[in-house]
Motif scaffolding. Structure first.
Motif, PDB file in Angstrom:
ATOM      1  N   GLU A   1      34.506 -10.601   5.517  1.00  0.00           N
ATOM      2  CA  GLU A   1      35.677 -10.213   6.313  1.00  0.00           C
ATOM      3  C   GLU A   1      36.859 -11.150   6.067  1.00  0.00           C
ATOM      4  OE1 GLU A   1      33.332  -8.194  10.135  1.00  0.00           O
ATOM      5  OE2 GLU A   1      34.085 -10.267  10.244  1.00  0.00           O
ATOM      6  N   ARG A   2      36.550 -12.412   5.828  1.00  0.00           N
ATOM      7  CA  ARG A   2      37.608 -13.399   5.591  1.00  0.00           C
ATOM      8  C   ARG A   2      37.922 -13.553   4.100  1.00  0.00           C
ATOM      9  NH1 ARG A   2      35.683 -18.009  10.068  1.00  0.00           N
ATOM     10  NH2 ARG A   2      35.991 -16.632  11.884  1.00  0.00           N
ATOM     11  N   ASN A   3      37.329 -12.656   3.307  1.00  0.00           N
ATOM     12  CA  ASN A   3      37.580 -12.644   1.859  1.00  0.00           C
ATOM     13  C   ASN A   3      37.305 -14.008   1.216  1.00  0.00           C
ATOM     14  OD1 ASN A   3      38.275 -11.300  -0.496  1.00  0.00           O
ATOM     15  ND2 ASN A   3      40.430 -11.909  -0.359  1.00  0.00           N
ATOM     16  N   LEU A   4      36.175 -14.578   1.608  1.00  0.00           N
ATOM     17  CA  LEU A   4      35.807 -15.902   1.106  1.00  0.00           C
ATOM     18  C   LEU A   4      34.727 -15.777   0.043  1.00  0.00           C
ATOM     19  CD1 LEU A   4      35.618 -17.945   4.440  1.00  0.00           C
ATOM     20  CD2 LEU A   4      37.503 -17.865   2.800  1.00  0.00           C
ATOM     21  N   ARG A   5      34.908 -16.476  -1.030  1.00  0.00           N
ATOM     22  CA  ARG A   5      33.893 -16.532  -2.085  1.00  0.00           C
ATOM     23  C   ARG A   5      33.632 -17.979  -2.441  1.00  0.00           C
ATOM     24  NH1 ARG A   5      35.542 -11.805  -6.460  1.00  0.00           N
ATOM     25  NH2 ARG A   5      35.414 -10.030  -5.002  1.00  0.00           N
ATOM     26  N   LYS A   6      32.387 -18.272  -2.656  1.00  0.00           N
ATOM     27  CA  LYS A   6      32.045 -19.639  -3.012  1.00  0.00           C
ATOM     28  C   LYS A   6      32.621 -19.986  -4.375  1.00  0.00           C
ATOM     29  CE  LYS A   6      28.112 -21.073  -4.633  1.00  0.00           C
ATOM     30  NZ  LYS A   6      28.558 -22.064  -5.629  1.00  0.00           N
ATOM     31  N   GLU A   7      33.102 -21.215  -4.475  1.00  0.00           N
ATOM     32  CA  GLU A   7      33.655 -21.674  -5.744  1.00  0.00           C
ATOM     33  C   GLU A   7      32.604 -21.549  -6.841  1.00  0.00           C
ATOM     34  OE1 GLU A   7      35.618 -25.732  -7.697  1.00  0.00           O
ATOM     35  OE2 GLU A   7      35.007 -25.697  -5.585  1.00  0.00           O
ATOM     36  N   LEU A   8      33.027 -21.054  -7.977  1.00  0.00           N
ATOM     37  CA  LEU A   8      32.109 -20.852  -9.092  1.00  0.00           C
ATOM     38  C   LEU A   8      31.584 -22.197  -9.586  1.00  0.00           C
ATOM     39  CD1 LEU A   8      30.899 -18.763 -11.083  1.00  0.00           C
ATOM     40  CD2 LEU A   8      32.847 -19.244 -12.576  1.00  0.00           C
ATOM     41  N   SER A   9      30.288 -22.279  -9.705  1.00  0.00           N
ATOM     42  CA  SER A   9      29.671 -23.520 -10.187  1.00  0.00           C
ATOM     43  C   SER A   9      29.908 -23.682 -11.687  1.00  0.00           C
ATOM     44  CB  SER A   9      28.168 -23.489  -9.913  1.00  0.00           C
ATOM     45  OG  SER A   9      27.542 -24.605 -10.514  1.00  0.00           O
ATOM     46  N   CYS A  10      30.277 -24.888 -12.082  1.00  0.00           N
ATOM     47  CA  CYS A  10      30.519 -25.185 -13.492  1.00  0.00           C
ATOM     48  C   CYS A  10      29.954 -26.559 -13.817  1.00  0.00           C
ATOM     49  CB  CYS A  10      32.025 -25.150 -13.784  1.00  0.00           C
ATOM     50  SG  CYS A  10      32.456 -25.603 -15.482  1.00  0.00           S
ATOM     51  N   SER A  11      29.246 -26.649 -14.910  1.00  0.00           N
ATOM     52  CA  SER A  11      28.727 -27.932 -15.383  1.00  0.00           C
ATOM     53  C   SER A  11      29.157 -28.131 -16.822  1.00  0.00           C
ATOM     54  CB  SER A  11      27.192 -27.962 -15.295  1.00  0.00           C
ATOM     55  OG  SER A  11      26.765 -27.820 -13.952  1.00  0.00           O
ATOM     56  N   TRP A  12      29.344 -29.382 -17.207  1.00  0.00           N
ATOM     57  CA  TRP A  12      29.765 -29.651 -18.576  1.00  0.00           C
ATOM     58  C   TRP A  12      29.133 -30.931 -19.098  1.00  0.00           C
ATOM     59  CZ3 TRP A  12      32.693 -30.035 -14.236  1.00  0.00           C
ATOM     60  CH2 TRP A  12      33.324 -31.257 -13.966  1.00  0.00           C
ATOM     61  N   ILE A  13      29.044 -30.978 -20.410  1.00  0.00           N
ATOM     62  CA  ILE A  13      28.449 -32.122 -21.092  1.00  0.00           C
ATOM     63  C   ILE A  13      29.238 -32.368 -22.378  1.00  0.00           C
ATOM     64  CG2 ILE A  13      26.768 -30.621 -22.255  1.00  0.00           C
ATOM     65  CD1 ILE A  13      24.792 -32.978 -22.247  1.00  0.00           C
ATOM     66  N   THR A  14      29.428 -33.627 -22.725  1.00  0.00           N
ATOM     67  CA  THR A  14      30.163 -33.974 -23.944  1.00  0.00           C
ATOM     68  C   THR A  14      29.177 -34.399 -25.025  1.00  0.00           C
ATOM     69  OG1 THR A  14      32.065 -34.721 -22.636  1.00  0.00           O
ATOM     70  CG2 THR A  14      31.964 -35.442 -24.928  1.00  0.00           C
ATOM     71  N   VAL A  15      29.235 -33.713 -26.155  1.00  0.00           N
ATOM     72  CA  VAL A  15      28.365 -34.026 -27.291  1.00  0.00           C
ATOM     73  C   VAL A  15      29.230 -34.175 -28.534  1.00  0.00           C
ATOM     74  CG1 VAL A  15      26.479 -33.224 -28.753  1.00  0.00           C
ATOM     75  CG2 VAL A  15      26.401 -32.821 -26.281  1.00  0.00           C
ATOM     76  N   LYS A  16      29.152 -35.323 -29.170  1.00  0.00           N
ATOM     77  CA  LYS A  16      29.926 -35.617 -30.381  1.00  0.00           C
ATOM     78  C   LYS A  16      31.429 -35.400 -30.168  1.00  0.00           C
ATOM     79  CE  LYS A  16      26.095 -34.570 -33.523  1.00  0.00           C
ATOM     80  NZ  LYS A  16      25.610 -33.716 -34.630  1.00  0.00           N
TER      81      LYS A  16
END
Length: 768
Positions: free
Chosen positions: A628-643
Motif C-alpha cells: 500500500e505504501r509502495n515500498l520495496r526492499k533495496e536490491l541486494s548487491c555484492s561485489w568482489i575485486t579480482v585482478k
C-alpha cells in the motif's frame, strides 16, 4: 655620409663589427624588439671621435634594453648588463632603476634589490625623489623593514608617498607601535595625511585584536576632514567587519552618502560571517533595486548566503541575474553557483552550472565532485575525477579528500590506493582531514594494516584521526584494540569528541561489552566533558538489544533525556527478532512505523518475527502495508575485486561471463554444507514464497560473489566480498561452513560491519 652606430661584440669574438645605418628598411623597423637584444652584448667605450649625440642615443638604447629585461623578470641578465654599462661608463636612467626596483619588489627578490640599490648609490648622487620612493617601496615589498627604515631616514626630502609607504609597511607587518610612531612624526612635521594614509592602516587590521586601534584611526580620520571620503569610509566599514564589530560597520555604511560596490559587498560579507544570511539576501535585493553595479564577488557572497539557507528559489533568481549579465561562464561566478546547487541537493542544476563554466579551475571541479559524494553518486565522482586527471587543471587537496570518501563508500581499494599514491606524489594529502579520510577509506576496504600505517605516519594526530582509527577497529569487531587505542588517545592528551564515543560504543556493541558500554555512556559528561546525544543513547539501546537485554533497552528508551527516534526503535526491533520477543517487537515496530514509515528494514524484521511464531495473517498484513505504501526492499548487491576489476552480483544474477562455473561451484559447496532449515524469510526473501526457500538461498548475491572468488583467486589469498545490505543469518552460517570446508579465509563486509570467517568461526562471534 650617413651617421652610424658601432656595437662591438663581446671578447669571446671581438673581431666582427656590426654597423647599423640610420636608414633601416621599414620592415626591419617593424620587427625590432629590444627584448631580443642578447644580454652578452659588450658595452665598451666608443672612440672619442664619436659625437656626444651618439653617446646619448647609445645610453637610451641600453636603458630600453635594461627596462625590457626588468619587465621580463630577467634580473640575473639585468645585473650582468648593468655591470657592463658601468664598465663602459654609460649612465643608467632613473626610469631604468625604477623598473628594476619594481621588478625586485614584485618577485620579492631582496638580494637583487640590494645590489641594484648599491649600484645606484655608487654611480649617482642625489637621486630624484620618485626614485628614492621606489627604493623604499621595494624594501617594504621584500619584507625588509630594517632596510626600508634606513632608506627612509636617509632621504633628503620626504613627501606624502614616502610617509604612506613606510606607515603602511609597518601596519601590514603588524608593527603597529612603530607605524603609529611614524604617523605621529608625520603630523609633527606638518605633513597632512590623506585617504591613502588611513586606508593603508585600516587594511592591515584583520581581527578583533585590532578593533581599538581601528576606532582611533576612524576618529582621527574624521578630525582630519576625511569623514565624508567614500574610499576611507569603505575601508573603515570593512575594517569593522573584519574586527567583528558588525554594528559599527552598519553605522558607518548607513551614514555614507556615496556607497560603492565594495562597501555594499563588505557589509554583505559581514552578514554572511555572522550567519545573518537573511540580512545578506535583503541587502542584495536592495542593491538590485538601487541599481548598484554587481560584480563577480557580490554574486559569490550572496550565493554563499543562499547555500547556507538552502534557499533554492532565491538562488535561482540570482542565477537569472548572472545569466542576464553574461557572467555564467566566468569561473569566479560559475563555481559558487555549482557549490550553491550542491548544498541545495540539486545535483542536476549543479552539473549544468559546471558545464557552463568556460574554464573551470580546481575549485570548480572539487565542488562538483564533492556534490556527487554528498548525494551518494560515488561512482560518478570517480568518473569525474578520472576526467579531471586527463586535463591540464591542478587538483587540490579537497578533491583528493572527496575521492577518499567515495572510495570508502564503494569499498574500492584499488582506486583509493591509486588516488593516495597520486596525492603523495603531488604533496596534496590534506593535513589531518585528508589523512583521516584515508584511514577510514582503508578501514572500510578491509585493509586495517594500511589504515594503521597511515595513522602511525601522522606526527600529531587530532581527535578526527584518532576517531577514524578507533572506528576502523570497532567495525572490524576488534573491541580490545579499539578500546586500547581510545586509552592511548587520552594518554596523548587528545580530548575525545562526541563522534569518538560513537566509535567506542560501537566497539562495545559489536563485541557484547554491555557493562563497559554503560560505563562509557555514563562517564561521557562527568569525566570527559562531552555532552551526550540521542545517537549515544541509540548505541546503548543497540548494545542492550544485541546482548538480549531487551527489557533494559526498552526502559532506557523510556527514561533517556531525549525523545526516541526511529533508530532507537529499530535497534530494539532488531534485538526482538534475534531473541524472538514478539511482545516488545510489536511495540517497537508500531513506534518505528510512525517515525519512519518508509524504512523497509523494519517491515522485513516484523514480517520475519510474525512468521517465526506462525502468525501468517499478521505477517501478510505487514506485506500488505508495504504494498500500500509502495515500498520495496533495496536490491541486494555484492561485489568482489579480482585482478583490479570489480565484479558485481545481484540475487539470482546470471549475467556474469563465468555464470556456469559460479553456479557449479555453488552446487558443490551446497552439497558439502549441512544446512539448518528454519522455514523463515530473511531480509532478502521478503518478496518470495517459503517453498522456494532452498533455491533462494543458493542464489543470494554474497554467495555468488563468494563462489566467484573461490574459483578466481589463489588458494592462499583471502576472499573479500562487499555487500550493500546486512548479511542474513543463513548466508552468515554458510560463510562459516565454507571457510571450514575449503580452509580459505573469507571476509564479508556488510552494511553493519566486517565478518572474518576462518575455520568455521566468525570474528563477530555471531554479534552483528
Amino acid at each position: 655620409m650617413n651617421a652610424h652606430y658601432c656595437f662591438a661584440v663581446s671578447s669571446l669574438n671581438p673581431s666582427p663589427v656590426i654597423i647599423a645605418h640610420e636608414k633601416i628598411p621599414q620592415s626591419i623597423k617593424a620587427a625590432a624588439n629590444f627584448s631580443q637584444i642578447p644580454s652578452w652584448v659588450s658595452l665598451k667605450s666608443t672612440p672619442s671621435s664619436l659625437q656626444t649625440q651618439e653617446n646619448i642615443n647609445k645610453a637610451q638604447i641600453e636603458s630600453i634594453h635594461l627596462i625590457s629585461l626588468s619587465k621580463q623578470g630577467k634580473l640575473k641578465e639585468a645585473r650582468e648588463f648593468l655591470k657592463q654599462m658601468e664598465d663602459a661608463g654609460i649612465s643608467v636612467s632613473p626610469r631604468s632603476y625604477k623598473c628594476l626596483f619594481e621588478a625586485c619588489g614584485k618577485i620579492k627578490s631582496l638580494l637583487d634589490g640590494r645590489l641594484f640599490h648599491e649600484q645606484m648609490q655608487r654611480t649617482g648622487k642625489n637621486p630624484p625623489e620618485f626614485l628614492e620612493n621606489s627604493v623604499l617601496k621595494m624594501y617594504c615589498e621584500c619584507g625588509s623593514l630594517v632596510d626600508a627604515r634606513k632608506v627612509f631616514d636617509e632621504m633628503r626630502e620626504r613627501n606624502l608617498v614616502s610617509w604612506n609607504t613606510i606607515i603602511s609597511a609597518y601596519a601590514e607587518n603588524g608593527v603597529f607601535d612603530k607605524g603609529f610612531c611614524m604617523f605621529s612624526n608625520m603630523l609633527e612635521l606638518e605633513t597632512k595625511p590623506n585617504g591613502s594614509t588611513y586606508i593603508g592602516f585600516l587594511r592591515s587590521l584583520l581581527n578583533p585584536s585590532g578593533l581599538e586601534i581601528g576606532k582611533q584611526i576612524h576618529s582621527h580620520a574624521i578630525r582630519s576632514g576625511l569623514g565624508s571620503n567614500a574610499s576611507v569610509n569603505t575601508a573603515i566599514s570593512n575594517m569593522y567587519v573584519k574586527c567583528g564589530w558588525l554594528e559599527g560597520a552598519e553605522l558607518v555604511f548607513e551614514k555614507m552618502s556615496e556607497k560603492n560596490a565594495v562597501a555594499w559587498t563588505g557589509i554583505m560579507v559581514g552578514y554572511t560571517q555572522a550567519e545573518r544570511r537573511m540580512d545578506a539576501l535583503a541587502l542584495f535585493a536592495k542593491m538590485v533595486n538601487e541599481g548598484v553595479e554587481l560584480d563577480e564577488y557580490v554574486f559569490s557572497i550572496v550565493l554563499k548566503a543562499c547555500a547556507g539557507l538552502e534557499e533554492l528559489n532565491f538562488g535561482r533568481q540570482i542565477h537569472g541575474h548572472i545569466v542576464k549579465l553574461g557572467l555564467e561562464s566566468e569561473v569566479s561566478v560559475g563555481t559558487p553557483l555549482v557549490d550553491f546547487y550542491v548544498k541545495c541537493s540539486n545535483l542536476e542544476s549543479a552539473t549544468k552550472a559546471f558545464e557552463w563554466i568556460s574554464e573551470p579551475n580546481d575549485v570548480s571541479w572539487s565542488a562538483l565532485i564533492t556534490g556527487y559524494c554528498q548525494m551518494g553518486g560515488f561512482e560518478e565522482a570517480l568518473k569525474t575525477f578520472e576526467s579531471l586527471r586527463t586535463r591540464s587543471v591542478d587538483i587540490n587537496s579537497f578533491t583528493y579528500t572527496s575521492i577518499f570518501q567515495a572510495c570508502s563508500a564503494l569499498a574500492d581499494f584499488n582506486s583509493g590506493a591509486q588516488a593516495h599514491a597520486d596525492a603523495i606524489k603531488s604533496s596534496l594529502v590534506a593535513y589531518q582531514h585528508g589523512e583521516s579520510a584515508m584511514i577510514t577509506m582503508y578501514s572500510r576496504c578491509g585493509r586495517l594494516d594500511y589504515a594503521t600505517r597511515v595513522f602511525e605516519s601522522i606526527d600529531d594526530p587530532d581527535a578526527v584521526a584518532w576517531t577514524a582509527i578507533i572506528a576502523g577497529y570497532a567495525y572490524q569487531g576488534n573491541a580490545p584494540e579499539a578500546l586500547k587505542l581510545f586509552r592511548r588517545m587520552q594518554d596523548c592528551g587528545v580530548r575525545p569528541n562526541a563522534v569518538t564515543f560513537i566509535a567506542v560504543l560501537t566497539a562495545c556493541s559489536h563485541s557484547g561489552l554491555v557493562i563497559e558500554g554503560r560505563q562509557y555512556l555514563e562517564s561521557m559528561s562527568s569525566n570527559y566533558g562531552v555532552a551526550t546525544t540521542i545517537d549515544h543513547y541509540d548505541c546503548m539501546v543497540d548494545i542492550y538489544s544485541r546482548a538480549g537485554f531487551l527489557q533494559e533497552a526498552l526502559e532506557l528508551i523510556r527514561s533517556m533525556p531525549f525523545s526516541p527516534d526511529a533508530m532507537s526503535w529499530k535497534c530494539l526491533l532488531g534485538g526482538c527478532w534475534t531473541y524472538r520477543n514478539l511482545e516488545i517487537g510489536e511495540l517497537a515496530a508500531e513506534n518505528l512505523f510512525q517515525l519512519d514509515p518508509e524504512d523497509t528494514a523494519g517491515y522485513i524484521l516484523m514480517f520475519n518475527l510474525y512468521a517465526s511464531f506462525g502468525k501468517w495473517k499478521e505477517a501478510a498484513n505487514v506485506r500488505k502495508m508495504m504494498a500500500e505504501r509502495n515500498l520495496r526492499k533495496e536490491l541486494s548487491c555484492s561485489w568482489i575485486t579480482v585482478k583490479g576489476k570489480v565484479h558485481r552480483f545481484i540475487v539470482g544474477d546470471k549475467h556474469h561471463p563465468q555464470t556456469e562455473e559460479i553456479y557449479s561451484k555453488l552446487e558443490a559447496l551446497n552439497d558439502s554444507v549441512i544446512k539448518e532449515e528454519t522455514g523463515l524469510l530473511t531480509e532478502e526473501d521478503v518478496s518470495n514464497s517459503l517453498p522456494e526457500r532452498k533455491e533462494q538461498l543458493l542464489v543470494h548475491s554474497e554467495r555468488l560473489a563468494l563462489a566467484f572468488g573461490l574459483i578466481s583467486t589463489p588458494s592462499s589469498a583471502p576472499v573479500v566480498v562487499f555487500k550493500n545490505l546486512r548479511a542474513c543469518k543463513d548466508c552468515h552460517d554458510f560463510g562459516k561452513q565454507v571457510s571450514l570446508i575449503t580452509g580459505r579465509e573469507i571476509v564479508v563486509r556488510d552494511s553493519f560491519r566486517f565478518h572474518h570467517f576462518k575455520l568455521g568461526e566468525c570474528s563477530c562471534n555471531d554479534y552483528w
